[in-house]
Design a protein around this motif. Structure first.
Motif, PDB file in Angstrom:
ATOM      1  N   ARG A 235      37.244  42.854  38.246  1.00  0.00           N
ATOM      2  CA  ARG A 235      37.863  41.782  37.449  1.00  0.00           C
ATOM      3  C   ARG A 235      39.111  41.234  38.149  1.00  0.00           C
ATOM      4  NH1 ARG A 235      37.407  37.382  34.874  1.00  0.00           N
ATOM      5  NH2 ARG A 235      38.757  37.140  33.088  1.00  0.00           N
ATOM      6  N   ILE A 236      39.895  42.102  38.734  1.00  0.00           N
ATOM      7  CA  ILE A 236      41.099  41.645  39.441  1.00  0.00           C
ATOM      8  C   ILE A 236      40.712  40.748  40.610  1.00  0.00           C
ATOM      9  CG2 ILE A 236      42.996  42.410  40.946  1.00  0.00           C
ATOM     10  CD1 ILE A 236      43.283  44.852  39.039  1.00  0.00           C
ATOM     11  N   ARG A 237      39.701  41.172  41.375  1.00  0.00           N
ATOM     12  CA  ARG A 237      39.246  40.328  42.487  1.00  0.00           C
ATOM     13  C   ARG A 237      38.730  38.987  41.988  1.00  0.00           C
ATOM     14  NH1 ARG A 237      35.198  43.686  45.547  1.00  0.00           N
ATOM     15  NH2 ARG A 237      35.879  45.486  44.391  1.00  0.00           N
ATOM     16  N   GLU A 238      37.998  39.015  40.893  1.00  0.00           N
ATOM     17  CA  GLU A 238      37.483  37.778  40.306  1.00  0.00           C
ATOM     18  C   GLU A 238      38.636  36.853  39.902  1.00  0.00           C
ATOM     19  OE1 GLU A 238      35.657  37.010  36.055  1.00  0.00           O
ATOM     20  OE2 GLU A 238      34.195  37.999  37.352  1.00  0.00           O
ATOM     21  N   LEU A 239      39.651  37.419  39.297  1.00  0.00           N
ATOM     22  CA  LEU A 239      40.805  36.624  38.874  1.00  0.00           C
ATOM     23  C   LEU A 239      41.559  36.056  40.074  1.00  0.00           C
ATOM     24  CD1 LEU A 239      42.189  38.873  36.009  1.00  0.00           C
ATOM     25  CD2 LEU A 239      41.047  36.658  35.776  1.00  0.00           C
ATOM     26  N   LEU A 240      41.674  36.836  41.114  1.00  0.00           N
ATOM     27  CA  LEU A 240      42.408  36.382  42.291  1.00  0.00           C
ATOM     28  C   LEU A 240      41.630  35.332  43.079  1.00  0.00           C
ATOM     29  CD1 LEU A 240      43.982  39.741  43.463  1.00  0.00           C
ATOM     30  CD2 LEU A 240      45.095  37.848  42.256  1.00  0.00           C
ATOM     31  N   ASP A 241      40.316  35.285  42.898  1.00  0.00           N
ATOM     32  CA  ASP A 241      39.511  34.252  43.542  1.00  0.00           C
ATOM     33  C   ASP A 241      39.651  32.907  42.841  1.00  0.00           C
ATOM     34  OD1 ASP A 241      38.583  35.947  45.479  1.00  0.00           O
ATOM     35  OD2 ASP A 241      36.680  36.379  44.467  1.00  0.00           O
TER      36      ASP A 241
ATOM     37  N   VAL B 181      43.763  28.856  37.977  1.00  0.00           N
ATOM     38  CA  VAL B 181      43.837  29.061  36.538  1.00  0.00           C
ATOM     39  C   VAL B 181      45.180  29.686  36.191  1.00  0.00           C
ATOM     40  CG1 VAL B 181      42.785  30.251  34.577  1.00  0.00           C
ATOM     41  CG2 VAL B 181      41.339  29.351  36.405  1.00  0.00           C
ATOM     42  N   SER B 182      45.893  29.057  35.271  1.00  0.00           N
ATOM     43  CA  SER B 182      47.182  29.605  34.863  1.00  0.00           C
ATOM     44  C   SER B 182      46.961  30.802  33.938  1.00  0.00           C
ATOM     45  CB  SER B 182      48.011  28.551  34.128  1.00  0.00           C
ATOM     46  OG  SER B 182      47.482  28.333  32.826  1.00  0.00           O
ATOM     47  N   LEU B 183      47.979  31.608  33.780  1.00  0.00           N
ATOM     48  CA  LEU B 183      47.887  32.769  32.907  1.00  0.00           C
ATOM     49  C   LEU B 183      47.569  32.333  31.480  1.00  0.00           C
ATOM     50  CD1 LEU B 183      48.102  35.778  32.378  1.00  0.00           C
ATOM     51  CD2 LEU B 183      50.583  35.503  32.183  1.00  0.00           C
ATOM     52  N   ASN B 184      48.202  31.277  31.016  1.00  0.00           N
ATOM     53  CA  ASN B 184      47.929  30.782  29.664  1.00  0.00           C
ATOM     54  C   ASN B 184      46.476  30.350  29.514  1.00  0.00           C
ATOM     55  OD1 ASN B 184      50.470  31.244  28.680  1.00  0.00           O
ATOM     56  ND2 ASN B 184      51.214  29.182  29.097  1.00  0.00           N
ATOM     57  N   GLN B 185      45.940  29.665  30.524  1.00  0.00           N
ATOM     58  CA  GLN B 185      44.548  29.251  30.474  1.00  0.00           C
ATOM     59  C   GLN B 185      43.633  30.464  30.441  1.00  0.00           C
ATOM     60  OE1 GLN B 185      44.735  26.833  34.028  1.00  0.00           O
ATOM     61  NE2 GLN B 185      44.272  24.981  32.853  1.00  0.00           N
ATOM     62  N   LEU B 186      43.946  31.453  31.259  1.00  0.00           N
ATOM     63  CA  LEU B 186      43.151  32.671  31.311  1.00  0.00           C
ATOM     64  C   LEU B 186      43.179  33.386  29.964  1.00  0.00           C
ATOM     65  CD1 LEU B 186      41.477  34.749  32.858  1.00  0.00           C
ATOM     66  CD2 LEU B 186      43.635  35.778  33.589  1.00  0.00           C
TER      67      LEU B 186
END
Length: 76
Positions: free
Chosen positions: A36-42, A46-51
């Motif tokens: 999940r971390i790798r997916e997020l970093l890819d 996307v801003s934290l609020n959007q996420l």
């Protein structure tokens, strides 16, 4: 693949649940979090609020209400 340890602050209930889980469950959690971390970093655009909004919408669509979440977090 070589592993490296990182520290991520979490709430007390999450830390306790993780600590109480079996070694096998911990390994599964570690694998899922790593993916999940790798997916997020890819997706750096996307801003934290959007996420957070996206995660909230997905959990609501799957039936997770604030009441259920509170129950799950407080369940021992």
């Amino acid at each position: 693949m070589e592993n490296q340890t990182i520290s991520i602050p979490v709430d007390v209930a999450t830390a306790q649940a993780y600590t109480k889980s079996s070694e096998e469950e911990q390994k599964k959690i570690q694998l899922l979090l790593g993916l999940r971390i790798r997916e997020l970093l890819d997706k750096p655009s996307v801003s934290l609020n959007q996420l957070m909004d996206e995660i909230g919408a997905k959990t609501e669509a799957r039936g997770l209400t604030p009441e259920i979440l509170e129950y799950l977090l407080n369940d021992e």
